[in-house]
Design a protein around this motif. Structure first.
Motif, short mmCIF file in Angstrom:
data_model
loop_
_atom_site.label_atom_id
_atom_site.label_comp_id
_atom_site.label_asym_id
_atom_site.label_seq_id
_atom_site.Cartn_x
_atom_site.Cartn_y
_atom_site.Cartn_z
N VAL A 122 -49.59 -103.83 -47.74
CA VAL A 122 -48.15 -104.15 -47.81
C VAL A 122 -47.76 -104.50 -49.25
O VAL A 122 -46.72 -104.04 -49.75
CB VAL A 122 -47.81 -105.30 -46.84
CG1 VAL A 122 -46.39 -105.81 -47.09
CG2 VAL A 122 -47.96 -104.84 -45.40
N VAL A 123 -48.58 -105.30 -49.90
CA VAL A 123 -48.30 -105.68 -51.29
C VAL A 123 -48.26 -104.44 -52.19
O VAL A 123 -47.38 -104.31 -53.05
CB VAL A 123 -49.35 -106.68 -51.80
CG1 VAL A 123 -49.23 -106.88 -53.31
CG2 VAL A 123 -49.20 -108.02 -51.08
N ILE A 124 -49.17 -103.50 -51.98
CA ILE A 124 -49.20 -102.29 -52.80
C ILE A 124 -47.93 -101.47 -52.60
O ILE A 124 -47.33 -100.96 -53.56
CB ILE A 124 -50.45 -101.44 -52.46
CG1 ILE A 124 -51.70 -102.13 -52.98
CG2 ILE A 124 -50.34 -100.04 -53.08
CD1 ILE A 124 -51.77 -102.29 -54.47
N VAL A 125 -47.48 -101.33 -51.34
CA VAL A 125 -46.26 -100.57 -51.08
C VAL A 125 -45.05 -101.25 -51.72
O VAL A 125 -44.21 -100.59 -52.36
CB VAL A 125 -46.04 -100.40 -49.57
CG1 VAL A 125 -44.66 -99.78 -49.29
CG2 VAL A 125 -47.13 -99.51 -48.97
N VAL A 126 -44.95 -102.55 -51.56
CA VAL A 126 -43.84 -103.29 -52.18
C VAL A 126 -43.88 -103.14 -53.69
O VAL A 126 -42.85 -102.94 -54.35
CB VAL A 126 -43.88 -104.77 -51.76
CG1 VAL A 126 -42.87 -105.59 -52.56
CG2 VAL A 126 -43.63 -104.92 -50.27
#
Length: 416
Positions: free
Chosen positions: A388-392
């Motif tokens: 999720v952090v990578i996508v954000v």
């Protein structure tokens, strides 16, 4: 509420997610990739429309341009010139006798294909060019997934594709630039390389060499591949037919890499027409200079740190050495090694190509797109929080890239 009702609801809560998981597993890989690509393009469209709504008048459009007009500014206008008028037979020369910016810096495959689409569909340049980019972007995403699946599990390959589709410069998949077309043929060539279908590689290698300038980089990667296969031939057979085919691909890539500069020289009568044209874009930074391989990054260290930041150029040299050292270390990290030697060979070869000929500035981010297979290394951790952090982070960097590099603010010095 009875015990039966409670049991039914509990069963429903557990069965429904299980059924959804089963349905997801049964969904064909290409459907998943298409959904990922469309969602990523929707996010990029929202960002582009938002920026277009506040865009002032600029060299290419009036204030508040529509989507298609906004999607074809910057180099998109040069590709439009090529599509509509072709290439000049004589180079524009400035008052100081140096070659000025002109269409020879932009290879023909993308604008000529967009011109064909214009002819067939009767669309004007901007929507036709965006349509070509969008279509090749989808094709690149599909081939990218298949490429990753040769080295990584399915879920990891799909997340690598998410990074590919939503990365910082991924709006290029829907802008009037040649990157999406180039990436499609590059990913196809790399996929065929890993499958060792050498003769099939010739077509994509030729097309991509006339789409974006990197044929020499691919020839170098093929050279690494041939040498490696020869060294390990005792444990991984390298039959004569594959030796011949792989060497032919290497030679074709090398010849196609110098073909466009040769064509520019023949048409204009100026042997270094292409190189001189490319150098005109960095003249605003360091003046008109001759190309000395591997010198541009030293020149950039002098300019960015010495003149622009008003600090010691030695900080630039140290930064350059640090970046190169970190990149070299990363190439031996377990996550990168899992991608296999050939994708590492390509990454190193392309990095060497950039070091040899490119002057680093804001376009550097766009020019790193051919190293997208390294997204497979970033995608490997399984943590949901991490993903999720990578996508954000990808979306945030995408917005930052559009804001800084695509949006035009007066005499903008940060081209995409």
């Amino acid at each position: 509420m009875t015990d039966t009702d409670i049991g039914y609801r509990a069963t429903r809560r557990t069965v429904l997610p299980a059924s959804l998981r089963l349905r997801y597993r049964l969904t064909p890989w290409w459907v998943k990739v298409i959904v990922v690509y469309l969602l990523a393009r929707l996010a990029s469209t929202v960002m582009l429309v938002a920026l277009a709504s506040v865009q002032g008048a600029n060299p290419w459009t009036g204030a508040h341009p529509g989507y298609f007009d906004y999607a074809s500014i910057w180099d998109g206008r040069w590709y439009d010139i090529v599509a509509e008028a072709g290439y000049p037979k004589s180079l524009p020369i400035g008052a100081d006798g140096t070659v000025q910016q002109n269409a020879w810096a932009f290879l023909p495959a993308y604008p000529f294909l967009a011109r064909a689409v214009m002819t067939v569909t009767f669309l004007p340049w901007s929507p036709a060019a965006v349509l070509v980019s969008f279509g090749f972007g989808l094709g690149a995403a599909l081939v990218f997934y298949r490429l990753m699946a040769l080295r990584l599990p399915g879920s990891t390959s799909l997340f690598a594709t998410v990074i590919f589709c939503a990365g910082p410069t991924s709006p290029l998949f829907q802008l009037a630039y040649a990157e999406s077309m180039y990436l499609f043929f590059l990913m196809l060539a790399l996929y065929l390389l890993l499958k060792r279908r050498y003769w099939w590689m010739l077509a994509p290698v030729l097309v991509m060499a006339f789409t974006r300038p990197s044929g020499l980089a691919f020839a170098l990667a093929m050279g690494f591949h041939v040498v490696y296969r020869w060294v390990v031939r005792r444990r991984d057979e390298f039959p004569v037919r594959e030796r011949v085919a792989s060497i032919v691909v290497m030679l074709v890539a090398g010849v196609s890499g110098i073909a466009w500069p040769a064509i520019a020289g023949l048409v204009t009568g100026v042997p270094d027409a292409y190189t001189a044209t490319e150098l005109s874009w960095r003249a605003d930074y360091i003046g008109h200079v001759h190309l000395v391989p591997f010198a541009p990054w030293i020149q950039a260290a002098d300019w960015w740190f010495g003149l622009f930041l008003q600090t010691s150029p030695w900080l630039g040299y140290i930064t350059l050495v640090t970046v190169l050292a970190l990149f070299g270390i990363w190439m031996f990290a377990p996550s990168v090694r899992r991608l296999g030697v050939d994708l590492r060979f390509w990454s190193v070869a392309y990095a060497l190509y950039l070091l040899a000929v490119f002057f680093p500035q804001s376009s550097t981010f766009r020019l790193l797109a051919p190293m997208s297979p390294l997204a497979g290394a970033i995608a490997q951790p399984k943590s949901r929080t991490y993903r999720v952090v990578i996508v954000v982070l990808c979306l945030a960097l995408q917005w930052g890239w559009l804001l800084v590099c695509w949006g035009v603010d007066g005499l903008d010095w940060s081209p995409p």
